[in-house]
Design an enzyme around this catalytic site. Structure first.
Site, PDB file in Angstrom:
ATOM      1  N   TYR A 143       0.830  -1.199   0.000  1.00 59.65           N
ATOM      2  CA  TYR A 143       0.000   0.000   0.000  1.00 59.65           C
ATOM      3  C   TYR A 143       0.869   1.256   0.000  1.00 59.65           C
ATOM      4  CZ  TYR A 143      -4.161  -2.766   0.843  1.00 59.65           C
ATOM      5  OH  TYR A 143      -5.184  -3.661   0.700  1.00 59.65           O
ATOM      6  N   LYS A 174      -0.129  -8.073  -3.436  1.00 57.74           N
ATOM      7  CA  LYS A 174      -1.513  -7.629  -3.524  1.00 57.74           C
ATOM      8  C   LYS A 174      -1.515  -6.114  -3.651  1.00 57.74           C
ATOM      9  CE  LYS A 174      -5.467  -7.222  -0.576  1.00 57.74           C
ATOM     10  NZ  LYS A 174      -6.108  -7.686   0.632  1.00 57.74           N
TER      11      LYS A 174
HETATM   12  P1  FBP Z   1     -10.940  -5.382   0.992  1.00 60.23           P
HETATM   13  O1  FBP Z   1     -11.211  -6.251  -0.206  1.00 60.23           O
HETATM   14  O2  FBP Z   1     -12.072  -5.404   1.973  1.00 60.23           O
HETATM   15  O3  FBP Z   1     -10.528  -3.996   0.576  1.00 60.23           O
HETATM   16  O4  FBP Z   1      -9.742  -6.045   1.749  1.00 60.23           O
HETATM   17  C1  FBP Z   1      -8.478  -5.964   1.232  1.00 60.23           C
HETATM   18  C2  FBP Z   1      -7.508  -5.379   2.225  1.00 60.23           C
HETATM   19  O5  FBP Z   1      -6.187  -5.447   1.751  1.00 60.23           O
HETATM   20  C3  FBP Z   1      -7.563  -6.029   3.579  1.00 60.23           C
HETATM   21  O6  FBP Z   1      -6.776  -7.181   3.615  1.00 60.23           O
HETATM   22  C4  FBP Z   1      -7.134  -4.898   4.458  1.00 60.23           C
HETATM   23  O7  FBP Z   1      -7.677  -4.974   5.722  1.00 60.23           O
HETATM   24  C5  FBP Z   1      -7.705  -3.714   3.780  1.00 60.23           C
HETATM   25  O8  FBP Z   1      -7.803  -4.019   2.418  1.00 60.23           O
HETATM   26  C6  FBP Z   1      -6.881  -2.476   3.970  1.00 60.23           C
HETATM   27  O9  FBP Z   1      -7.497  -1.453   3.285  1.00 60.23           O
HETATM   28  P2  FBP Z   1      -7.170   0.068   3.471  1.00 60.23           P
HETATM   29  O10 FBP Z   1      -5.957   0.188   4.332  1.00 60.23           O
HETATM   30  O11 FBP Z   1      -6.971   0.581   2.087  1.00 60.23           O
HETATM   31  O12 FBP Z   1      -8.385   0.652   4.097  1.00 60.23           O
END
Ligand code: FBP
Length: 264
Positions: A143, A174
């Site tokens: 991220y 991912k």
């Molecule tokens: P979602 O499909 O619900 O978005 O989940 C994916 C994910 O990577 C989760 O594993 C994690 O908790 C979440 O997204 C984090 O999302 P963000 O930090 O963008 O809110």
């Protein structure tokens, strides 16, 4: 079933159910049904997901009995929604313990662009080493986020994330999908031999979600790690079935509308 033979993929594709949002976002993501981890294990099993990603406490308490066959990815780090300015997320669970609990893979989130990114690079790289020694897959939740990131959804930024995950040793990365189908080929190219999957994001129209999945696979992705778009749906098994058809049978999402009109 021989548990050592479990894998996070099927036919080279990944359909992972993610359930770490209780940690990352808090109870606001849940209702009285999906707050119960057992409900999620049922969806993972009946929905034929190739893996389920959870934190250690849930793995320890719920991955038993009828759910033993579900390939587990244990998240090794996590942070709360309160720490978003320049995020960092430290390892709280060991690779060894994940292995003891029967995991086939371990997951770790890196906030690329945070002022603390180096600390996460070092932790994740060591995790890859340990995981590979123990025969586990290392999955990077990448991220781009923090004060240095101007646009976390730009194709170049997402591609940079793919590159870092690959260079640190991830088997799977991912990433978020930004809807730029052509650009996603560049993202996948940057990941090299590291497989690329996309996150689902917040709950959206099911057809839009499935189209994103379809387009990302057309561009070289191998699947998803989805949470809210599956278990926040009124019909989680129906959306899971459609997802399976898109990922494994390469059906067009539009073709699946007849399966039901309910899963919005
Ligand atoms: P979602 O499909 O619900 O978005 O989940 C994916 C994910 O990577 C989760 O594993 C994690 O908790 C979440 O997204 C984090 O999302 P963000 O930090 O963008 O809110």
């Amino acid at each position: 079933m021989n548990l050592t033979k479990k894998k996070i993929s099927r036919d080279g594709k990944i359909m992972m159910l993610a359930y770490d949002q209780g940690f990352e976002h808090g109870p606001e993501d849940f209702n009285h049904k999906n707050v119960d981890p057992e409900h999620i294990f049922q969806i993972a099993g009946e929905g034929n997901y190739t893996a389920l990603a959870v934190h250690v406490g849930i793995a320890k308490k719920y991955a038993h009995g009828p759910y033993r066959h579900i390939p587990l990815v244990i998240k090794l780090n996590g942070k709360t929604k309160f720490d978003n300015e320049d995020p960092v997320s430290y390892q709280h669970t060991s690779v060894n313990y994940a292995k003891e609990l029967g995991a086939v893979g371990v997951g770790y989130t890196i906030y690329l662009g945070s002022s603390k990114e180096q600390e996460m690079f070092v932790e994740f790289s060591k995790i890859c080493e340990e995981a590979h020694r123990l025969g586990l897959q290392a999955i990077c939740w990448m991220y781009p986020r923090g004060t240095n990131i101007k646009d976390e959804m730009s194709t170049e930024t997402i591609a940079y994330g793919a590159r870092i995950a690959m260079e640190l040793g991830a088997d799977v990365v991912k990433l978020k999908y930004n809807g730029d189908k052509e650009g996603f080929k560049w993202v996948v190219a940057n990941a090299g031999k590291t497989k690329v999957i996309i996150a689902g994001g917040s709950k959206k129209d099911s057809l839009d979600f499935l189209k994103d999945v379809d387009n990302s696979i057309d561009s070289g992705g191998v699947g998803v790690a989805v949470g809210r778009n599956a278990w926040q749906s009124d019909e989680p098994l129906e959306i899971s079935e459609k997802l399976k058809k898109v990922i494994f049978e390469r059906k067009f999402p539009e073709e699946l509308e007849h399966l039901s009109k309910k899963s919005k």
